[in-house]
Design a protein around this motif. Structure first.
Motif: not given
Length: 163
Positions: A104-116, A124-136
Motif C-alpha cells: 500500500a505504500g507508507i503513506y496509505v498504511a500510516s493513514a490507516v494505522m493512525v485512524a485505526w 475518537f469518532g470516525w471523521a476525526r480519526s480519518v482526518l488525523a490519518g490523512i493529515a499525518t
C-alpha cells in the motif's frame, strides 16, 4: 475459564525468549560463516563483526536458558492474560502496518494505522480519526518527499497521483 491473575510464568517466558535469541544468534553465526570471518587483503571480511555479535548472543542466551531451566518452582507470572491482550492490541496492528507497507505504500498504511488507533484505542469518532490519518500522511509526505527529498516506499495511490 481463565482466571484474571493467570498468565504465562516468568520461567516459561525466559526459556522461550532464550531459545528465540539463541536461534537468532545461530542464524547470525551461520550467515557470517558464509560471508567469511577471516582476514582479507583489505582487512576483516564482512562476516567478522556479525559473527562475534552472534556468538555473544548465543552465549548470553544459553546462560539465560540454563539459569531458567535450573530454577525450581514458579517465579510468578510474567503478565496476566488481560495485560497480554492489551499488548497484542498494539502489537498485531503494528505487524499488519509493516506488512502492508510494500503493497500500500507508507503513506496509505500510516493513514490507516493512525485512524485505526485513534478509533479503536482512543475512542475518537470516525471523521476525526480519518482526518488525523490523512493529515499525518500528508505531513509526512511534505516533510520527507518535498523538504528533505527522501523517497519513502510508495504504493498504487502515489503511483496513480504521479509520485
Amino acid at each position: 475459564m481463565i482466571r484474571p491473575s493467570a498468565g504465562p510464568s516468568n520461567r516459561a517466558v525466559e526459556i522461550g525468549t532464550a531459545l528465540a535469541f539463541t536461534a537468532a544468534g545461530g542464524a547470525a553465526l551461520w550467515d557470517s560463516l558464509r560471508l567469511g570471518i577471516g582476514w582479507g587483503t583489505d582487512g576483516p571480511q564482512s562476516g567478522t563483526f556479525p559473527f562475534w555479535i552472534g556468538l555473544a548472543l548465543v552465549a548470553a542466551s544459553t546462560g539465560t536458558l540454563v539459569q531458567a531451566a535450573r530454577t525450581r518452582g514458579e517465579l510468578g507470572i510474567f503478565a496476566s492474560w488481560p495485560q497480554l491482550r492489551l499488548v497484542a492490541s498494539v502489537l498485531v496492528p503494528n505487524i499488519l502496518y509493516v506488512a502492508a507497507i510494500p503493497f500500500a505504500g507508507i503513506y496509505v498504511a500510516s493513514a490507516v494505522m493512525v485512524a485505526w488507533f485513534m478509533r479503536r484505542l482512543g475512542g475518537f469518532g470516525w471523521a476525526r480519526s480519518v482526518l488525523a490519518g490523512i493529515a499525518t500522511a500528508v505531513a509526512t509526505f511534505v516533510i520527507f518527499e518535498i523538504w528533505f527529498l527522501v523517497a519513502l516506499p510508495k504504493g498504487p495511490l502515489e503511483t496513480a497521483l504521479g509520485y
